[in-house]
Motif scaffolding. Structure first.
Motif, PDB file in Angstrom:
ATOM      1  N   LYS A 237       0.827  -1.213   0.000  1.00  0.00           N
ATOM      2  CA  LYS A 237       0.000   0.000   0.000  1.00  0.00           C
ATOM      3  C   LYS A 237       0.856   1.255   0.000  1.00  0.00           C
ATOM      4  O   LYS A 237       0.433   2.313  -0.437  1.00  0.00           O
ATOM      5  N   MET A 238       2.029   1.150   0.606  1.00  0.00           N
ATOM      6  CA  MET A 238       2.833   2.346   0.827  1.00  0.00           C
ATOM      7  C   MET A 238       4.268   2.128   0.359  1.00  0.00           C
ATOM      8  O   MET A 238       4.874   1.105   0.661  1.00  0.00           O
ATOM      9  N   HIS A 239       4.769   3.103  -0.376  1.00  0.00           N
ATOM     10  CA  HIS A 239       6.181   3.085  -0.782  1.00  0.00           C
ATOM     11  C   HIS A 239       6.903   4.201  -0.044  1.00  0.00           C
ATOM     12  O   HIS A 239       6.517   5.362  -0.142  1.00  0.00           O
ATOM     13  N   ILE A 240       7.928   3.815   0.720  1.00  0.00           N
ATOM     14  CA  ILE A 240       8.746   4.802   1.433  1.00  0.00           C
ATOM     15  C   ILE A 240      10.126   4.831   0.784  1.00  0.00           C
ATOM     16  O   ILE A 240      10.776   3.788   0.650  1.00  0.00           O
ATOM     17  N   VAL A 241      10.536   6.004   0.366  1.00  0.00           N
ATOM     18  CA  VAL A 241      11.873   6.181  -0.218  1.00  0.00           C
ATOM     19  C   VAL A 241      12.753   6.803   0.859  1.00  0.00           C
ATOM     20  O   VAL A 241      12.429   7.866   1.394  1.00  0.00           O
ATOM     21  N   LEU A 242      13.841   6.145   1.169  1.00  0.00           N
ATOM     22  CA  LEU A 242      14.788   6.682   2.148  1.00  0.00           C
ATOM     23  C   LEU A 242      16.022   7.162   1.381  1.00  0.00           C
ATOM     24  O   LEU A 242      16.715   6.355   0.763  1.00  0.00           O
ATOM     25  N   ALA A 243      16.247   8.472   1.401  1.00  0.00           N
ATOM     26  CA  ALA A 243      17.328   9.019   0.569  1.00  0.00           C
ATOM     27  C   ALA A 243      17.987  10.194   1.274  1.00  0.00           C
ATOM     28  O   ALA A 243      17.476  10.720   2.258  1.00  0.00           O
ATOM     29  N   THR A 244      19.154  10.572   0.756  1.00  0.00           N
ATOM     30  CA  THR A 244      19.886  11.703   1.320  1.00  0.00           C
ATOM     31  C   THR A 244      19.975  12.816   0.271  1.00  0.00           C
ATOM     32  O   THR A 244      19.827  12.551  -0.925  1.00  0.00           O
ATOM     33  N   PRO A 245      20.208  14.054   0.705  1.00  0.00           N
ATOM     34  CA  PRO A 245      20.084  15.190  -0.221  1.00  0.00           C
ATOM     35  C   PRO A 245      21.019  15.116  -1.425  1.00  0.00           C
ATOM     36  O   PRO A 245      20.667  15.584  -2.510  1.00  0.00           O
TER      37      PRO A 245
END
Lengths: 473, 231, 264
Positions: A237-245
């Motif tokens: 249901k949910m896509h979480i993107v973990l990223a840095t600037p």
């Protein structure tokens, strides 16, 4: 186990010794074979060098205007129906992700490969909070079962032999029985594929990293060869993107340019099998895709490298070329480095993120052979920055006192020619005489670091300047 | 200060500024974002005509995709049926609800059982079109949407893609340019697919079919004309 | 002070300052004299200023910029007034060429002089081939040799084809390429004593690769690497003679035992 929770970078030397004596590890490291494939891929693309220059310029430009591009990116993320969460610290990022997972009642989440997830020790945190994180990249899955951190950025289980994988699967996949034969990688892959397919289908949220964030469109881009990242972000249901600037690039065109370098530098492929550009959640008419799309943008020390002599490191695209080509990495493997990022890029990044007092050994563990810089697609001057860390370490008086005194004494003499010659001539004369019969020394006082493993060639006796003066007389 | 303001302030301080860049700089940066200027595109992404089609075929096969060429649209159903048979797969597939695909004469192969829609876990074969083929690396470019569920690209063990010669472009940049012509916003997902799924994570031995399809089969509709331009 | 820029076309008799390097000075002066001979044969006037000591790299690579600069000033001072400065070492020449400008950046008294010195400084063999256009040396060496590309010379200065070009002209010599010739030998200055076990692994691999070529002699252009490789070869009991490439090119091997070996 997570290096983020318990770094061992201070013990690099001991770690390295143990690694060199670990025969299983040494056998496994022997399979690391990306360098030849990279060379072939580079040879097939005449524009490779010119692309390196452009890629460097794109990232330099982006970093110079990082605030602008972050805001532009954020606006597009929101415009496409996504959400953006700003986090300064690992604590903030973990809390944000946990809250997001709980908001959809998640019990199980799939994980695409992210080094940033390692940085914030996300899996142990989720587990402690009653959520099952499932690493889906085959290598990551193997080491998750084994309770180990990755030892390579793109081949996280490079330190594991197939026999060890088989043992792990026999132990952890009890449902498949304990007596079946697992000898070939094919069989192990099939087993993992079957198990993980079930995990994909029942996950409530999927967490991926991002290879690029595109300011123009608010998109995140991931590349994988397995397709695990896509199933991770596509099915729940949910896509979480973990990223840095520093993952930002301005446009799709800019991303395309750097993508031409990424796979070639990493595995020697022309292009990764799956390059996926994601923009927001599923649209109203879409038959599939996640209903929610969240970007967690984490600093964790990057911003403090901006504007310093370490800024160039923020160009890194995590391709692993520097690891693959590093003779030190190849000798000791990734775990010896004792934190999330190993090899030359880790030796520069780690002191920046956890402090040079913790990780000062890493930038010292280099011969400055320069191979890493020569293969870096983003032309990051890795040796130069390792030297800068040595300077910081020296200035903070963190290097060993004996080395500092020795250096000071040498430097005192090395700018006083008469003193220097007065000291060195008799020394060489004595050593030359003592070493004449053998031509070398198997033991020398104060040179144990050298003679433990090799002989010390004997000097000829007279120094050049002595002979030159005699000759000119 | 909240995290957002704190991070932006930190960046600005590091870059030697008090606030955001001045108006002129911002205008330049906005123009750069909207300009879609291409960087260096390698020569092999700039080929045209037959050369482009042949480059696509060569690079797709290099990526370990398989490829069958048919002369006309009428040959597509037969080529799909033949492929499934050659792989000992049942003549059953899940097809994207795409008008472009509907136009092929599937009735000519009555033994093919075709269901339409997104992929279900038990589907063995997915069949889709492509938005474009990219010659420089033999890559397929697919857009998510009602006519092309992304699950078809990843869940079934076999992915069959029908591409027409005129859909072959040179470079990724050509793909973006074509996409901007038909839409002012990106779809949820743009998938670039180059060969079948694979992993080398166990002792660096290459295995196909890690999580995505084990097989990627391309049916290229190519009448042999000096194609490669939009018709 | 009037600074000389490097001449655009080779001078008929350029005045060359030989930067002996501290290791050659102490351990193997013969390499220095081989360099003198090669330069003189190519028409140079050679001087070796007595005030030179070390390029400062040990301090520079240890993060001690202050001492590095103090030592490096001595080199800048010592080599004032030469058309060229030549070192039988890619590492020391690379230090001057590539790193002095950075080391002295912002130093009012030395920055311009350091830049000027950097422009005039060359590694020996690449100087002979690229600047003096030497095509052939008069030398004989009966045997099969293999060649290790020392890292700084290779990657900072592009020394690769030049030693091979000259070696191929040495009478009696057969050159066999070393697999992995561009991989570091594990010397790395203080690295080899700070991380002896890793260094040992690297140099062991190097010696094994060299032995596998079947060549009796292993050549390189940097004495640091050669001390490391020669010391490992004798310790491991591998029958391999290690020599600086200049010794062979100058035809000075007759009376000079290999590095780390006694006179026969």
């Amino acid at each position: 186990m997570s290096f983020a929770e318990a770094p061992t970078s201070r013990n690099f030397k001991q770690n390295a010794s143990a690694a060199l004596r670990n025969e299983t590890l040494q056998r496994a490291m022997g399979y690391l074979g990306f360098t030849q494939k990279r060379a072939e891929a580079v040879a097939r693309l005449p524009e490779f060098e010119a692309l390196r220059d452009q890629a460097r310029d794109i990232k330099d430009h982006t970093l110079k205007h990082l605030d602008f591009y972050l805001e532009a990116y954020e606006a597009k993320v929101m415009e496409s129906g996504g959400h953006m969460h700003w986090c300064r610290t690992p604590e903030e990022a973990r809390r944000t992700i946990l809250d997001l997972c709980r908001s959809v009642g998640a019990r199980s989440v799939t994980r695409g490969k992210t080094m940033i997830g390692e940085e914030i020790a996300l899996n142990p945190f989720l587990e402690r909070n009653g959520i099952e994180p499932v690493e889906t990249d085959l290598g990551e899955y193997i080491i998750q079962l084994r309770g180990e951190p990755p030892s390579h950025i793109i081949a996280p289980a490079i330190h594991v032999t197939k026999e060890q994988v088989a043992d792990t699967f026999l132990e952890k996949h009890a449902a498949y029985g304990k007596t079946r034969l697992l000898t070939e990688p094919r069989e192990m892959l099939e087993e993992a594929r079957g198990i993980l397919r079930g995990k994909f289908l029942k996950a409530d949220a999927g967490i991926t990293g991002a290879n690029f964030l595109v300011a123009e469109t608010g998109s995140s881009i991931i590349v994988t060869n397995e397709g695990n990242g896509d199933l991770t972000q596509l099915l729940p249901k949910m896509h979480i993107v973990l990223a840095t600037p520093e993952k930002l690039v301005p446009t799709l065109e800019d991303a395309s340019t750097i993508l031409r370098l990424l796979a070639r530098s990493a595995t020697g492929q022309e292009f990764s099998v799956y390059t996926t550009v994601s923009t927001g959640p599923r649209r109203r008419a879409d038959p599939d895709g996640p209903a929610q799309y969240h970007v967690v943008i984490l600093d964790n020390g990057r911003i403090s490298m901006l504007g310093t002599e370490f800024q160039d490191m923020l160009r890194c695209i995590r391709c692993s070329a520097c690891l693959n080509h590093c003779p030190v990495y190849n000798a000791v493997g990734g775990h010896a480095y004792g934190w999330v990022y190993p090899g030359p890029m880790g030796s520069v990044l780690t002191p920046g993120l956890i402090g040079v007092d913790q990780a000062g050994a890493l930038p010292n563990a280099s011969t400055f052979c320069g191979k890493c810089e020569s293969v870096c697609p983003m032309k990051i001057p890795l040796p130069k920055m390792m030297r800068h860390w040595r300077e910081r370490e020296y200035e903070a008086k963190l290097s060993p006192a004996i080395a500092r005194w020795g250096l000071a004494a040498w430097a005192f003499a090395a700018r006083r020619p008469r003193l220097y010659r007065a000291l060195t001539r008799p020394a060489m004369a004595v050593l030359g005489r003592l070493g004449k019969r053998r031509g070398n020394f198997a033991n020398l006082p104060l040179a144990g670091g050298w003679t433990e493993f090799r002989d010390m060639p004997a000097p000829e006796g007279k120094t050049f300047h002595q002979l030159w003066a005699e000759r000119s007389r | 200060m909240n995290a957002r303001d704190d991070m932006l302030a930190g960046i600005r301080k590091a870059l030697g500024r008090d606030g955001s860049a001045d108006a002129a700089t911002r205008a330049t940066l906005q123009a750069r974002l909207k300009g879609h200027k291409q960087n260096l595109v390698p020569k092999r992404g700039r080929v045209q005509g037959r050369e482009k089609i042949e480059a696509f075929v060569k690079m797709a096969e290099f990526s370990l995709a398989t490829l069958a060429r048919v002369r006309s649209a009428g040959d597509v159903p037969g080529a799909v049926a033949d492929y499934l048979k050659s792989q000992n797969l049942p003549p059953k597939l899940r097809m994207a609800p795409d008008q472009k695909l509907d136009a092929y004469p599937w009735a000519s192969k009555p033994l093919l059982q075709i269901a339409r829609g997104k992929a279900e876990p038990e589907d063995e074969v997915g069949l889709t079109g492509a938005f474009a083929g990219i010659a420089e690396t033999g890559t397929l470019m697919l857009l998510s949407g009602p006519a092309s569920p992304s699950t078809l690209n990843f869940l079934p063990e076999t992915h069959v893609v029908v591409v027409r010669a005129e859909e072959i472009l040179g470079s990724y940049e050509d793909g973006w340019a074509k996409l901007r012509q038909i839409a002012d916003k990106l779809p949820r997902t743009v998938n670039f697919i180059t060969g079948p799924s694979r992993s080398g994570d166990i002792e660096q031995t290459l295995q196909l079919g890690a999580h995505g399809p084990r097989r990627l089969h391309i049916v290229l509709v190519d009448d042999g004309a000096d194609a490669g331009t939009e018709r | 002070m009037q600074e000389k820029s490097p001449p655009k076309t080779p001078l008929r008799s350029p005045k060359v300052g030989l930067f002996v390097t501290c290791l050659v000075d102490l351990f193997r002066p013969s390499i220095g004299f081989a360099a003198v001979k090669l330069l003189q044969d190519a028409g140079c006037t050679v001087e070796a200023p007595a005030s030179q000591i070390c390029c400062g790299q040990p301090a520079y690579n240890s993060g001690d910029r202050r001492d590095a600069k103090a030592v490096a000033r001595g080199i800048v001072d010592a080599f004032e007034g030469f058309d060229y400065v030549v070192a039988p070492s890619g590492s020391c020449a690379g230090m001057i060429r590539e790193h002095y400008p950075q080391l002295f950046a912002g130093d009012a008294a030395y920055e311009a002089r350091a830049r000027n010195l950097a422009e005039r400084t060359h590694e020996l063999v690449s100087f002979l081939v690229d600047v003096l256009h030497v095509k052939n040396v008069q030398a004989r060496y009966d045997g099969t040799v293999t060649y290790h590309d020392s890292c700084s010379g290779l990657r900072e200065l592009g020394v690769k084809h030049q030693p091979r070009a000259l070696l191929n002209g040495v009478a009696g010599l057969t050159l066999k390429e070393l697999p992995g010739a561009e991989i570091c030998c594990g010397f790395g200055g203080t690295f080899c004593v700070k991380y002896p076990e890793i260094s040992n692994r690297m140099v062991s691999d190097k010696i094994a690769d060299a032995a596998k070529t079947g060549a009796g002699t292993l050549l390189a252009g940097d004495l640091g690497c050669l001390l490391n490789m020669a010391g490992k070869a004798t310790r491991a009991g591998v029958d391999l003679e290690c020599r600086h490439v200049a010794e062979v090119l100058a035809g000075m091997t007759q009376d000079l035992p290999p590095i780390g070996q006694a006179k026969k």
